[in-house]
Design a protein around this motif. Structure first.
Motif, PDB file in Angstrom:
ATOM      1  N   PHE A   1       0.863  -1.180   0.000  1.00 46.73           N
ATOM      2  CA  PHE A   1       0.000   0.000   0.000  1.00 46.73           C
ATOM      3  C   PHE A   1       0.893   1.222   0.000  1.00 46.73           C
TER       4      PHE A   1
ATOM      5  N   VAL B   1      -5.761   6.762   0.467  1.00 48.59           N
ATOM      6  CA  VAL B   1      -5.876   6.650   1.932  1.00 48.59           C
ATOM      7  C   VAL B   1      -6.791   5.467   2.216  1.00 48.59           C
ATOM      8  N   LEU B   2      -6.405   4.626   3.183  1.00 50.61           N
ATOM      9  CA  LEU B   2      -7.299   3.530   3.565  1.00 50.61           C
ATOM     10  C   LEU B   2      -8.249   4.053   4.635  1.00 50.61           C
TER      11      LEU B   2
ATOM     12  N   TYR C   1       7.957  -1.903   4.468  1.00 48.98           N
ATOM     13  CA  TYR C   1       6.544  -2.202   4.200  1.00 48.98           C
ATOM     14  C   TYR C   1       5.670  -1.962   5.432  1.00 48.98           C
TER      15      TYR C   1
ATOM     16  N   GLU D   1       2.787  -0.866   5.706  1.00 46.80           N
ATOM     17  CA  GLU D   1       1.353  -1.180   5.540  1.00 46.80           C
ATOM     18  C   GLU D   1       1.026  -2.597   5.996  1.00 46.80           C
ATOM     19  N   ARG D   2       2.050  -3.457   5.981  1.00 49.37           N
ATOM     20  CA  ARG D   2       1.776  -4.850   6.370  1.00 49.37           C
ATOM     21  C   ARG D   2       1.474  -4.962   7.857  1.00 49.37           C
TER      22      ARG D   2
ATOM     23  N   PHE E   1      -0.529  -2.964   9.383  1.00 51.54           N
ATOM     24  CA  PHE E   1      -1.983  -2.778   9.483  1.00 51.54           C
ATOM     25  C   PHE E   1      -2.739  -4.012   9.008  1.00 51.54           C
TER      26      PHE E   1
ATOM     27  N   ASP F   1      -8.136   5.536   8.295  1.00 52.97           N
ATOM     28  CA  ASP F   1      -7.353   6.707   7.883  1.00 52.97           C
ATOM     29  C   ASP F   1      -5.852   6.377   7.746  1.00 52.97           C
ATOM     30  N   ILE F   2      -5.595   5.247   7.086  1.00 57.13           N
ATOM     31  CA  ILE F   2      -4.198   4.835   6.940  1.00 57.13           C
ATOM     32  C   ILE F   2      -3.584   5.561   5.742  1.00 57.13           C
ATOM     33  N   GLU F   3      -2.473   6.170   5.986  1.00 56.43           N
ATOM     34  CA  GLU F   3      -1.775   6.933   4.936  1.00 56.43           C
ATOM     35  C   GLU F   3      -0.319   6.525   4.932  1.00 56.43           C
ATOM     36  N   LYS F   4       0.239   6.434   3.752  1.00 55.98           N
ATOM     37  CA  LYS F   4       1.665   6.128   3.693  1.00 55.98           C
ATOM     38  C   LYS F   4       2.404   7.431   3.401  1.00 55.98           C
TER      39      LYS F   4
END
Lengths: 93, 399
Positions: free
Chosen positions: A48, A70-71, B21, B23-24, B26, B38-41
């Protein structure tokens, strides 16, 4: 053996008119225009970033590309993606 | 939106994940049933997201399984807000003072309205109220209930015929009726005098009208005693003009009554000893706040006094209860048959007095039957009473 089971399941689904995402473990992707994508029944998040989302699904991957990603929510098997979606591709493995 | 509001109430944390990584992390959270949003990288190695405060213990489990580093970035929501408030002492103190002031104000009598009375009696009533401790600015918990005030006022201000006391939040409304001597209007309506009871006529005092009965006549209820028509004329009925008959007809009336008096009397006598207990009454629970001991009275009588508290116009579910427990003694008294008979006679007379008019006269009293049954004396009494049995009955004139 796996192939036979799969064939049987798809025949079973067709005969009884069942929702295919349930019986075949396929992902269900609901989109609102190009700003929201709601992916249910996926099997894991691999990549992601703000421009890309790669999800593992049954028998392959789903790759969503775009920008400002955005998730919005992330629960066990569901993901709500918000952003500017440009492309969705299915990659068979 | 609702999801967010709900999370605000239970509190949520912003976490920052560092590592390859991110995001992994989450994804792993999701597998462990931790909802995140509201996950943002931010870049290749940093991602931020939000999780519920309640999921924090689960997060620690997840953290141990990964190589990622977790940093807490922000705390939001009601639990943190409340926690933050405790550091703002002046604000908190001000808030409680405000609540306390409103609470005290709500329990003060702000206004007393008196309506329906003369100015003279009104001031008298207000003075009387001040004696009871009820005036503008006094606390409501020192004041007796409206019903008791009503009763007290009626006894203390003799000019009042009736007074209604009503509490409306922090205001008292009093509505009074004065005793006035109403001039009895001359009843000019034509009518007969009829008998209200069965009896034997003893005496007649007729000031107007034609008497139809004489002494020693037996009359029944509804019989015309004195006619409104002055004389029996043989001429046309239309010529006769009725008048309003007036007068008194004294008749002998008989009453029969049965009185039973027990031979064993049991009654409670207060010894004068008493204990007071104080409680706080919260919804349905009684919480003792003073005097926890239980008095060891064999017999007792309990008086309960309850005071309510108000907040603005609402009655709080909390009230103060004062219990007065009086010690009582059970007294037993054996009454002889003779004495019981006397009591029964007195009781019968008292009951009769209540039934007959004030100016009536009991002339004779007879015991018809007397028996003792299962510890009780049973008397059948017979009274002869002289009373006025005349009642006005208007003549309906067909027009």
């Amino acid at each position: 053996m796996k192939k036979i089971k799969e064939k049987f399941m798809s025949a079973f689904t067709r005969t009884f008119d069942l929702p295919s995402e349930v019986t075949l473990e396929l992902p269900r992707i609901t989109m609102i225009g190009s700003i929201h994508a709601y992916i249910e029944n996926h099997q894991g998040l691999i990549i992601f970033s703000s421009t890309e989302l790669l999800l593992k699904v049954h028998q392959g991957h789903v790759r969503i590309t775009g920008d400002n990603f955005v998730l919005k929510t992330m629960i066990d098997k569901d993901i709500l993606l918000e952003g500017n979606i440009k492309d969705i591709t299915f990659e068979k493995s | 939106m609702f999801f967010k509001r709900k999370n605000w109430l239970s509190g949520y944390i912003t976490i920052e994940i560092k590592g390859e990584y991110p995001e992994r992390f989450f994804d792993l959270c999701a597998k462990f049933n931790i909802a995140s949003w509201d996950i943002e990288k931010k870049n290749e190695t940093i991602a931020i997201g939000k999780i519920k405060l309640a999921d924090l213990p689960k997060l620690r489990v997840v953290k141990r399984k990964t190589i990622h580093k977790v940093y807490f970035k922000g705390r939001n929501g009601l639990p943190f807000f409340l926690h933050h408030l405790t550091y703002q002492k002046p604000l908190l103190i001000g808030f409680f003072i405000a609540i306390a002031v409103i609470f005290f104000m709500s329990n003060i009598v702000w206004r007393i309205d008196v309506s329906g009375l003369d100015e003279e009696i009104e001031t008298k009533v207000i003075h009387q109220l001040e004696d009871y401790g009820l005036e503008e600015g006094s606390f409501q918990w020192n004041i007796a209930s409206p019903a008791t005030i009503q009763k007290q006022l009626l006894t203390d201000v003799p000019e009042l015929l009736w007074i209604g006391v009503k509490r409306n939040g922090s205001a008292f409304h009093l509505e009074g009726v004065e005793k006035t001597i109403v001039e009895k209007e001359e009843e000019e309506e034509a009518g007969h005098l009829v008998a209200t009871k069965e009896g034997v006529i003893e005496d007649l005092f007729v000031s107007r009208g034609q008497p139809l009965v004489s002494a020693n006549d037996v009359v029944y209820q509804g019989d015309i005693l004195v006619s409104g028509y002055l004389k029996e004329s043989e001429e046309d009925d239309d010529e006769r003009k009725p008048v309003a008959a007036e007068g008194e007809v004294i008749a002998k009336v008989w009453y029969k009554s049965e009185v039973t008096v027990p031979l064993d009397n049991q009654y409670l006598v207060l010894t004068g000893e008493m204990e007071q207990k104080h409680y706080l009454h919260i919804s349905k629970y009684l919480i003792p706040i003073w005097n926890f001991e239980k008095p060891e009275y064999k017999h007792h009588q309990v008086d309960v006094e309850e005071k309510n508290f108000y907040f603005l116009k609402w009655k709080l579910p909390i009230s103060y209860v004062k219990q007065s427990i009086y010690d009582a003694e059970l007294k037993e008294e054996k009454v002889s048959k003779e004495k019981a008979k006397n009591i029964a006679l007195e009781q019968g007379k008292r009951e009769l007095m209540r039934e007959i008019p004030h100016d009536a006269e009991i002339t004779d009293e007879k015991v018809l039957h007397e028996s003792v049954e299962s510890g009780k004396v049973k008397l059948t009494l017979y009274y002869t009473v002289l009373e006025n049995i005349a009642k006005k009955q208007p003549i309906t004139q067909g027009d």
